[in-house]
Write a protein that holds these residues in place. Structure first.
Motif, PDB file in Angstrom:
ATOM      1  N   SER A 174      12.341   0.600  -3.586  1.00 12.95           N
ATOM      2  CA  SER A 174      12.414   2.265  -3.753  1.00 12.95           C
ATOM      3  C   SER A 174      11.524   2.654  -3.000  1.00 12.95           C
ATOM      4  O   SER A 174       9.955   2.702  -3.391  1.00 12.95           O
ATOM      5  CB  SER A 174      12.513   2.673  -5.138  1.00 12.95           C
ATOM      6  N   ASP A 175      11.493   3.113  -1.673  1.00 13.74           N
ATOM      7  CA  ASP A 175      10.609   3.636  -0.787  1.00 13.74           C
ATOM      8  C   ASP A 175       9.549   2.774  -0.334  1.00 13.74           C
ATOM      9  O   ASP A 175       8.243   3.123  -0.490  1.00 13.74           O
ATOM     10  CB  ASP A 175      10.086   4.871  -1.192  1.00 13.74           C
ATOM     11  N   VAL A 176       9.835   1.411  -0.256  1.00 13.86           N
ATOM     12  CA  VAL A 176       8.768   0.231  -0.281  1.00 13.86           C
ATOM     13  C   VAL A 176       8.057   0.145   1.332  1.00 13.86           C
ATOM     14  O   VAL A 176       8.976  -0.096   2.109  1.00 13.86           O
ATOM     15  CB  VAL A 176       9.445  -1.108  -0.555  1.00 13.86           C
ATOM     16  N   SER A 177       6.843  -0.075   1.312  1.00 14.32           N
ATOM     17  CA  SER A 177       6.183  -0.232   2.664  1.00 14.32           C
ATOM     18  C   SER A 177       5.268  -1.389   2.322  1.00 14.32           C
ATOM     19  O   SER A 177       4.671  -1.597   1.315  1.00 14.32           O
ATOM     20  CB  SER A 177       5.228   0.791   2.953  1.00 14.32           C
ATOM     21  N   PHE A 178       5.039  -2.162   3.259  1.00 10.52           N
ATOM     22  CA  PHE A 178       4.246  -3.652   3.120  1.00 10.52           C
ATOM     23  C   PHE A 178       4.021  -3.937   4.483  1.00 10.52           C
ATOM     24  O   PHE A 178       4.863  -4.139   5.514  1.00 10.52           O
ATOM     25  CB  PHE A 178       5.009  -4.583   2.354  1.00 10.52           C
ATOM     26  N   ALA A 179       2.784  -4.387   4.770  1.00 13.01           N
ATOM     27  CA  ALA A 179       2.291  -4.971   5.856  1.00 13.01           C
ATOM     28  C   ALA A 179       1.198  -6.122   5.644  1.00 13.01           C
ATOM     29  O   ALA A 179       0.449  -5.840   4.693  1.00 13.01           O
ATOM     30  CB  ALA A 179       1.637  -3.894   6.795  1.00 13.01           C
ATOM     31  N   TYR A 180       0.962  -7.136   6.291  1.00 12.15           N
ATOM     32  CA  TYR A 180       0.154  -7.895   6.196  1.00 12.15           C
ATOM     33  C   TYR A 180      -1.202  -7.686   6.677  1.00 12.15           C
ATOM     34  O   TYR A 180      -1.232  -6.986   7.733  1.00 12.15           O
ATOM     35  CB  TYR A 180       0.421  -9.286   6.517  1.00 12.15           C
ATOM     36  N   PRO A 181      -2.536  -7.775   6.074  1.00 11.19           N
ATOM     37  CA  PRO A 181      -3.670  -7.372   6.548  1.00 11.19           C
ATOM     38  C   PRO A 181      -4.006  -8.207   7.912  1.00 11.19           C
ATOM     39  O   PRO A 181      -3.391  -9.194   7.990  1.00 11.19           O
ATOM     40  CB  PRO A 181      -4.519  -7.879   5.520  1.00 11.19           C
ATOM     41  N   PRO A 182      -4.752  -7.674   8.759  1.00 15.87           N
ATOM     42  CA  PRO A 182      -5.187  -8.332   9.764  1.00 15.87           C
ATOM     43  C   PRO A 182      -5.971  -9.604   9.620  1.00 15.87           C
ATOM     44  O   PRO A 182      -6.475  -9.829   8.560  1.00 15.87           O
ATOM     45  CB  PRO A 182      -6.328  -7.409  10.548  1.00 15.87           C
ATOM     46  N   ASP A 183      -5.802 -10.737  10.371  1.00 16.58           N
ATOM     47  CA  ASP A 183      -6.227 -11.901  10.206  1.00 16.58           C
ATOM     48  C   ASP A 183      -7.385 -12.236  10.907  1.00 16.58           C
ATOM     49  O   ASP A 183      -7.802 -13.391  11.058  1.00 16.58           O
ATOM     50  CB  ASP A 183      -5.317 -13.049  10.479  1.00 16.58           C
ATOM     51  N   GLY A 184      -7.832 -11.234  11.673  1.00 20.20           N
ATOM     52  CA  GLY A 184      -8.986 -11.431  12.817  1.00 20.20           C
ATOM     53  C   GLY A 184      -8.692 -11.554  13.938  1.00 20.20           C
ATOM     54  O   GLY A 184      -9.786 -11.738  14.992  1.00 20.20           O
ATOM     55  N   SER A 185      -7.425 -11.739  14.373  1.00 19.58           N
ATOM     56  CA  SER A 185      -6.901 -12.026  15.666  1.00 19.58           C
ATOM     57  C   SER A 185      -7.204 -10.554  16.527  1.00 19.58           C
ATOM     58  O   SER A 185      -7.130  -9.505  16.066  1.00 19.58           O
ATOM     59  CB  SER A 185      -5.354 -12.222  15.790  1.00 19.58           C
ATOM     60  N   LYS A 186      -7.630 -10.913  17.800  1.00 21.99           N
ATOM     61  CA  LYS A 186      -8.105  -9.819  18.767  1.00 21.99           C
ATOM     62  C   LYS A 186      -6.927  -9.747  20.015  1.00 21.99           C
ATOM     63  O   LYS A 186      -6.846 -11.027  20.450  1.00 21.99           O
ATOM     64  CB  LYS A 186      -9.306  -9.602  19.155  1.00 21.99           C
TER      65      LYS A 186
END
Length: 283
Positions: A10-22
């Protein structure tokens, strides 16, 4: 059971956190969302998740099983907010197995099977679904574990470990089982035997099973329903006949269906050639 709503996003949002890559300018790369205000529901049954790598299959299962929590929105598994449950209740509602699981235990496979069977929802007391008296004896036979019972997990090959994990998931007795590429190191006939049994187990015990795998032929042969993931995060759900059309598969994978079929055949042929050259190869 297949008509019962199992998973509700239900109205789900998800993203993985930054891994330090630039990036080339030195700016930290922010991963795009895997799900962005996604709403949808899936019934119970035996469902195969297919689609290209990176399309969200694994994340979907980890969210649905409560192993990771959404950034926003709510996920219900059999009507319960799975992310809000304590570990024991979460495990009884959903078991999860995936490739390359690591174990520290040196206990024998026989002891671990008995422990999982006795300490899960089944409490060591379940009849075989097809033949014999005991579910424990049946899964040992089906997943070819007889010769492994006196070995520790860290003594086993990857394929052997996967077969033990499949047995664990049957013996624990959760209301649902999520399997992320659980067959990857197994021989072709072992895969077919395992899927036939898992399909029967799901039907006869009314357990919801969600399994991701690359082999499209196996999905067509054994899955009750299919959830097809596209690179843009769209999904199609239905029977294999409804979902796995040539047009849909080419849209999802970005290559002609003939190439997908050839890729599967080449993979199996390569494995067979390797096993012939190295007869003692453990796979």
């Amino acid at each position: 059971m297949s008509d019962t709503t199992c998973i509700e996003f239900s109205d789900v949002s998800f993203a993985y956190p930054p891994d330090g890559s630039k990036d080339e300018n030195g700016t930290v790369i922010i991963p795009p969302p895997v799900f962005d205000h996604f709403t949808g529901s899936i019934p119970a049954g035996f469902t195969s998740l297919i689609g290209p790598n990176g399309s969200g299959k694994s994340t979907f299962m980890m969210l649905a099983s409560g192993r990771i929590a959404p950034d926003a929105g709510k996920i219900l598994l059999f009507g319960q907010d799975i992310a809000a449950l304590d570990e024991q209740k979460k495990n009884l509602l959903a078991s999860v197995i995936y490739q390359n699981m690591e174990f520290e235990s040196d206990d024998k496979v026989s002891s671990l099977l008995a422990y999982v069977y006795s300490n899960g929802a089944l409490k060591g007391n379940a009849n075989a679904i097809n033949k014999g008296a005991s579910l424990l004896d049946e899964v040992i036979e089906v997943f070819e574990l007889e010769k492994l019972l006196d070995h520790g997990l860290r003594q086993l090959s990857k394929g052997e470990i996967q077969r033990v994990l499949l047995a664990f998931s049957m013996l624990y007795g959760s209301a649902s089982i999520f399997m992320d590429e659980p067959l990857f190191a197994m021989e072709w006939e072992q895969k077919k035997n395992a899927l036939a049994y898992i399909r029967d187990y799901a039907k006869k015990t009314k357990t919801a099973v969600f399994i991701s795998m690359h082999e499209l032929d196996l999905t067509r042969e054994y899955a009750e329903n299919v959830l097809l993931f596209y690179p843009n995060r769209d999904m199609d759900y239905g029977t294999p006949q409804e979902v796995m059309t040539d047009a849909a598969l080419e849209k999802a994978y970005g290559v002609p269906v003939a190439m997908l079929k050839k890729s599967e055949d080449m993979t199996r042929e390569t494995l067979n050639q390797i096993s012939e050259v190295i007869p003692n190869l453990r796979c």
